[in-house]
Design a protein around this motif. Structure first.
Motif, short mmCIF file in Angstrom:
data_model
loop_
_atom_site.label_atom_id
_atom_site.label_comp_id
_atom_site.label_asym_id
_atom_site.label_seq_id
_atom_site.Cartn_x
_atom_site.Cartn_y
_atom_site.Cartn_z
N UNK A 1 44.21 38.10 39.58
CA UNK A 1 42.95 38.15 38.84
C UNK A 1 41.87 37.38 39.59
N UNK A 2 42.21 36.19 40.11
CA UNK A 2 41.26 35.40 40.88
C UNK A 2 40.82 36.15 42.13
N UNK A 3 41.74 36.84 42.77
CA UNK A 3 41.41 37.63 43.97
C UNK A 3 40.37 38.70 43.67
N UNK A 4 40.58 39.43 42.59
CA UNK A 4 39.63 40.50 42.22
C UNK A 4 38.25 39.93 41.94
N UNK A 5 38.18 38.84 41.20
CA UNK A 5 36.88 38.26 40.84
C UNK A 5 36.17 37.69 42.07
N UNK A 6 36.91 37.08 42.97
CA UNK A 6 36.30 36.54 44.18
C UNK A 6 35.79 37.66 45.08
N UNK A 7 36.55 38.75 45.20
CA UNK A 7 36.13 39.86 46.06
C UNK A 7 34.89 40.56 45.53
N UNK A 8 34.70 40.54 44.21
CA UNK A 8 33.56 41.24 43.62
C UNK A 8 32.28 40.42 43.59
N UNK B 1 37.75 42.01 35.99
CA UNK B 1 36.41 41.59 36.38
C UNK B 1 35.48 41.38 35.19
N UNK B 2 35.90 41.78 34.00
CA UNK B 2 35.04 41.67 32.82
C UNK B 2 34.63 40.22 32.55
N UNK B 3 35.55 39.28 32.74
CA UNK B 3 35.24 37.88 32.49
C UNK B 3 34.20 37.33 33.46
N UNK C 1 45.59 32.95 28.34
CA UNK C 1 45.95 34.37 28.45
C UNK C 1 44.83 35.20 29.07
N UNK C 2 43.64 34.59 29.24
CA UNK C 2 42.58 35.27 29.98
C UNK C 2 42.97 35.51 31.42
N UNK C 3 43.87 34.68 31.95
CA UNK C 3 44.36 34.85 33.32
C UNK C 3 45.25 36.09 33.45
N UNK C 4 45.68 36.62 32.31
CA UNK C 4 46.55 37.81 32.32
C UNK C 4 45.82 39.05 31.83
#
Length: 309
Positions: free
Chosen positions: A21-28, A121-123, A52-55
């Protein structure tokens, strides 16, 4: 083989999903830098969305990772057997088997990652969008009121894509996915096979070749090969993630295809942008494939079937 691959994928994804999840947010991240790095991203996610936001998006991954990993691992085994002669597989055969495995898995990987990325990425968009919700490529944006945008769901995104774009909507970025997964498999599987065979080649002839590697060796070989392959194809993963992200923040680019995406990233963000999330990818893929190969080679699937039978 299929059951082992599926069990391996489920165990691995459950363990490493927050880092993915962190990877997707950082890449975007393009304009507003909501996160300074992986740890900052995870800390802010927990603070604003709870543990659970991390999941977020994990349900999609856990649902589809079984066929994805099963296809990938089983296809590689089948291609290796077909390309082997007298029990020996040359390096070109290992690379070709990996290429075949990466190609076969795309049919499941593309829609899985398409849905997962929107949920992950919604968060980030919720934290970055101060004035109002980010514009969407799937549906017209709602009126800009003070209320925060509603969290998307996998079912809602799927229905909207099928209504507006048909089945092709779920396969947005399929070319970029293929460009990432085929080179990954061509690097990973030969490297894993050779690392997993270390120490057995010099033992007693054919018996050593047929011998099963111990669990720790399969795990370490999977981790090592996975991390090398993951970092090597990170630029392609960045392009894939950007192309598959439907909802963009204010001032963030949308792309017309692989070449346009590559050119815009290079022009606006520089070469270093192609390595965004590289550490996260290594930390995700290494244990994911270490666990996957360990479970796969332990034959957990056969054990489960034996207990149920």
């Amino acid at each position: 083989m299929l059951i082992n691959g599926g069990v391996a994928g489920l165990v691995g994804v459950t363990c490493v999903f927050p880092i993915d999840l962190a990877k997707t947010r950082l890449q975007n991240q393009q304009g507003i830098q909501v996160y300074k790095g992986m740890l900052d991203c995870l800390a802010k996610t927990v603070r604003s969305e709870g543990y659970f936001g991390c999941y977020r998006g994990a349900a999609v991954n856990l649902t589809l990772v079984t066929p994805e990993k099963a296809i990938k691992l089983a296809a590689n085994d089948v291609f290796r057997q077909k390309l082997s002669k007298d029990g020996h597989l040359p390096l070109w055969g290992e690379v070709l088997a990996g290429c075949g495995a990466g190609t076969c898995q795309v049919v499941v990987t593309t829609p899985m990652e398409m849905l997962k990325i929107q949920l992950q990425d919604a968060g980030r968009l919720a934290q970055a969008a101060a004035p109002g919700p980010a514009p969407s490529l799937v549906a017209p944006p709602p009126p800009a009121r003070s209320a925060p945008p509603q969290r998307p769901s996998a079912t809602g995104i799927t229905v909207e894509l099928l209504k507006t774009r048909g089945l092709a909507g779920l396969y947005r970025g399929a070319g970029a996915t293929l460009m990432r997964d085929v080179p990954f498999s061509m690097i990973y599987f030969p490297l894993f096979a050779n690392l997993n065979a270390l120490g057995r080649d010099s033992a007693d002839g054919q018996a050593a070749v047929q011998a099963q590697a111990p669990f720790w060796q399969s795990f370490v070989a999977g981790c090592s090969a996975g991390s090398v392959a993951a970092v090597a194809v990170t630029p392609l993963d960045v392009i894939k993630t950007r192309l598959q992200t439907l909802q963009k923040g204010e001032g963030e680019d949308t792309y017309r295809g692989i070449i346009d995406c590559t050119r815009r990233i290079m022009t606006r963000e520089g070469p270093s942008a192609f390595l965004k999330g590289a550490t996260c990818r290594a930390l995700v893929i290494a244990p994911l494939f270490g666990i996957a190969q360990g479970v796969y080679f332990l034959g957990v699937g056969e054990t489960v079937l034996g207990l149920l039978g």
